[in-house]
Design a protein around this motif. Structure first.
Motif, PDB file in Angstrom:
ATOM      1  N   ILE A 237       0.835  -1.207   0.000  1.00  0.00           N
ATOM      2  CA  ILE A 237       0.000   0.000   0.000  1.00  0.00           C
ATOM      3  C   ILE A 237       0.866   1.252   0.000  1.00  0.00           C
ATOM      4  O   ILE A 237       0.543   2.240  -0.654  1.00  0.00           O
ATOM      5  N   SER A 238       1.971   1.222   0.702  1.00  0.00           N
ATOM      6  CA  SER A 238       2.817   2.412   0.781  1.00  0.00           C
ATOM      7  C   SER A 238       3.462   2.755  -0.570  1.00  0.00           C
ATOM      8  O   SER A 238       3.845   3.901  -0.799  1.00  0.00           O
ATOM      9  N   LYS A 239       3.543   1.795  -1.473  1.00  0.00           N
ATOM     10  CA  LYS A 239       4.126   2.049  -2.798  1.00  0.00           C
ATOM     11  C   LYS A 239       3.133   2.736  -3.738  1.00  0.00           C
ATOM     12  O   LYS A 239       3.541   3.327  -4.731  1.00  0.00           O
ATOM     13  N   ILE A 240       1.844   2.658  -3.423  1.00  0.00           N
ATOM     14  CA  ILE A 240       0.829   3.263  -4.283  1.00  0.00           C
ATOM     15  C   ILE A 240       0.745   4.753  -3.955  1.00  0.00           C
ATOM     16  O   ILE A 240       0.554   5.145  -2.819  1.00  0.00           O
ATOM     17  N   LYS A 241       0.905   5.574  -4.981  1.00  0.00           N
ATOM     18  CA  LYS A 241       0.891   7.023  -4.801  1.00  0.00           C
ATOM     19  C   LYS A 241      -0.277   7.638  -5.569  1.00  0.00           C
ATOM     20  O   LYS A 241      -0.489   7.322  -6.742  1.00  0.00           O
TER      21      LYS A 241
END
Length: 107
Positions: free
Chosen positions: A99-103
Motif C-alpha cells: 500500500i505504501s508504494k501506491i501514490k
C-alpha cells in the motif's frame, strides 16, 4: 503546419493545376478530380476530429472533476483509506509495504 493550412495549401495547388492548360496527366492519382476527392476526404477527416474533440474535452473535464476537484474526490478518499490502513497494519507487513508504494496525488 495545421491540418487546415495543409488543406488550404492543397486547395491552392489544385486551383493552379486547374488553371494550367497543359496539365492533363494520364495517371488517375494525379488528375484534378482525384486530387479534389482527396481534399474532400481531408476536410471531412478534419471536421470529424473537430466534432469529436469538444465532447472528449467535456468528458475529460467531468472525469478530472470527480478524480481531483469534487468534495468526495477519489484522490482524497484513497489517501484517507491509506492513512487508516497504516494505523491498523503492522509496518513490516507485506500489505503495508504494498500500500505504501501506491501514490495518488492531485495534478
Amino acid at each position: 503546419m495545421s491540418y487546415d493550412q495543409r488543406t488550404n495549401n492543397y486547395d491552392l495547388l489544385i486551383s493552379q493545376l486547374q488553371n494550367t492548360p497543359n496539365y492533363n496527366p494520364n495517371e488517375t492519382e494525379y488528375q484534378v478530380a482525384t486530387l479534389q476527392a482527396e481534399k474532400a476526404q481531408m476536410l471531412q477527416a478534419t471536421k470529424n476530429v473537430a466534432n469529436t474533440l469538444v465532447p472528449l474535452n467535456n468528458e475529460r473535464s467531468i472525469r478530472n472533476n470527480s478524480i481531483y476537484l469534487s468534495e468526495d474526490n477519489l484522490v482524497d478518499t484513497f489517501n484517507k483509506a491509506k492513512d487508516y490502513l497504516f494505523t491498523i497494519l503492522d509496518s513490516n507487513s507485506v500489505q503495508y509495504k504494498a500500500i505504501s508504494k501506491i501514490k495518488f496525488k492531485k495534478v
